[in-house]
Each structure stands twice: as C-alpha cells, then as structure tokens.
Write an enzyme that holds these catalytic residues in place. Sequence first.
Site, PDB file in Angstrom:
ATOM      1  N   GLU A 176      38.655  30.454  39.692  1.00  9.56           N
ATOM      2  CA  GLU A 176      39.159  30.868  40.900  1.00  9.56           C
ATOM      3  C   GLU A 176      38.510  30.566  42.127  1.00  9.56           C
ATOM      4  O   GLU A 176      37.638  31.136  42.506  1.00  9.56           O
ATOM      5  CB  GLU A 176      38.832  32.780  40.360  1.00  9.56           C
ATOM      6  CG  GLU A 176      39.481  33.436  41.429  1.00  9.56           C
ATOM      7  CD  GLU A 176      38.768  35.050  41.522  1.00  9.56           C
ATOM      8  OE1 GLU A 176      39.433  35.894  42.184  1.00  9.56           O
ATOM      9  OE2 GLU A 176      38.039  35.178  40.487  1.00  9.56           O
ATOM     10  N   LYS A 213      42.901  31.253  38.811  1.00  3.70           N
ATOM     11  CA  LYS A 213      43.533  32.280  39.658  1.00  3.70           C
ATOM     12  C   LYS A 213      43.205  31.975  41.080  1.00  3.70           C
ATOM     13  O   LYS A 213      42.319  31.718  41.536  1.00  3.70           O
ATOM     14  CB  LYS A 213      42.433  33.553  39.014  1.00  3.70           C
ATOM     15  CG  LYS A 213      42.673  34.763  39.959  1.00  3.70           C
ATOM     16  CD  LYS A 213      41.793  35.997  39.332  1.00  3.70           C
ATOM     17  CE  LYS A 213      41.954  37.377  40.026  1.00  3.70           C
ATOM     18  NZ  LYS A 213      41.255  38.378  39.191  1.00  3.70           N
TER      19      LYS A 213
END
Length: 295
Positions: A176, A213
């Site tokens: 992420e 993400k």
Amino acid sequence: MYEEQLEFIKNGKGFIAALDQSGGSTPKALALYGVPEDSYSTEEEMFDLVHKMRTRIITAPAFNSASILGAILFEQTMDNKIEGLYSADYLWKKEGIVPFLKVDKGLAEEADGVQLMKPNPSLDALLKRANERNIFGTKMRSVIKEANPEGIKKVVDQQFETGKQILAAGLVPIIEPEVDINSKNKEKSEEILKEEMVNQLDQLNKDQNVMIKISIPTVNNFYKELIDHPRVVRVVALSGGYPLEEANEKLAANQGLIASFSRALSEPLNANQSDEEFNALLKDSVKKIYDASIT
C-alpha cells in the site's frame, strides 16, 4: 483453505472492508461513530469500544460474502473474539469473508516528499501469530505526498522488501503506497509510482504473488497495467479522504479496481442508532461500494 481463499479474493465479485484503525486513528474513528474521547480513560477501554463497533459492523446482516470478499483487521481485533470465535475464524467460518491483518507500526516523519513505514523489528513474531490466528494476508501503508522520484523509489523498495518477508511466512501481502489525494502533483506521483511498481513486480518469482492497495488514480484506468500483471492477485483502492459518494463515483470509472474503504464504509454509522437504523445504513453503504467495485 488457503487456495479457496486465494481463488475467492482473485476472482470474486465485491470489495474489501478496512476495519484496521490502529491506536493513532482509533480516537478519530470512535468520534466519527459518536463516541467522544471523554467516554473512555484508558487505552484498554478505547480498544474495547472500537471492538464493539467492529463487532456490530461484522455481525450486521449486510456484512456478508455476497458483497464483501475480505476484511482487514487491526492486531488487537485479531486477538479478540466475536460470538466465541477469534475474529478471523468468525469472518471465514461464519461469513465466508477472507481475513487480513494490518502489520505496519505507523508512518515515519516525512522526508523526500514521502512517509516511509516505521521500523518493525517484531514483524516475524506478528506473522507467526497471524498464521496461528488463521489470517490469510497482511496490509502495510506508506504515504507519498510529493512527486519526488527518490522518495517514491524508497517507498516502493521498502514495501516490496517487507512484502517478501511476508510471503516467506506464507501470507499474501497487500502493498500500500498511498498517494495523498491532496497532493499538488498527484498525477505525476502516480506516474513515477506505477513505473517503480511494475519494476518490482517484474522481479518477483512465479510463486510470489501480491495484492496492491492504492489511491484512486487521477486518470481513469491508469493502473490497468498493475491490475493485469501476472504477479498481482487483486488491486484495491482506498477512499483516501473522499466522501463515500465521491469515492464511489471515482472508483466506478476504473474498471477492475475494487474498493478497500475504511472511513467511507462506516461514515453514516453511529453508536446511538437503533439496530434497525444501523443495519439499514450499513446495507446502503455496502450496496453502493459493491456496485462501484464491479464495474
């Protein structure tokens, strides 16, 4: 179990719920939920209250595998129980939802236009516990604030280095590298980020598969190359501070990108609502996020 969960995450229709507020963000999450800071006096009381909030969400009728593929938990939530089962077991055995765990220790101070993850010397021990608790995958967050090539490279290098440590433990990492939606040069940051991400993905072995993400891109479908990459199980998007309606609108314009919303999911919910009102509002949010995720 692992193969069944992997197949569901890779090819299922729906989104991933982020229920992983940590110690630093928990007071704000509780306040938004209608529980002010003067409602608790210790960290233990605070975490008990947030676990009650998460339990209420997870046990709501709309929180099911027809719309939700996975849920990201905080470490304390992983170690707590829901209806007599550890949270991850409840999610998978009762609801058919794949459990993930937030494993980072927060963000370091900004340097080179980015915030790296803080050092995490206890990660191996946490991964061992995650396996014992039947966790499928992990999530760890860095933040990019400026289009600084050196800083962005450091973020991606750190994410993938840690990701390989997680893969070695038998878990699937969610990489992420969030791009701040308020960044003045967000689009340029995304261009640099994608190049660095593809470089790292191309170096992975065939048995090293990750999830990603990211912030919803400025240019629609900009991350298609990541979504289609053979080493990527799924690409999910954070809401990043956008209100739910705006986040859903932006998400729906990106084919193959699904949601992994936190605040946007729980935005309309309040501790003082009746179960009927709470469940109806959550059902509405889940439907809207699901619809935006299946475009």
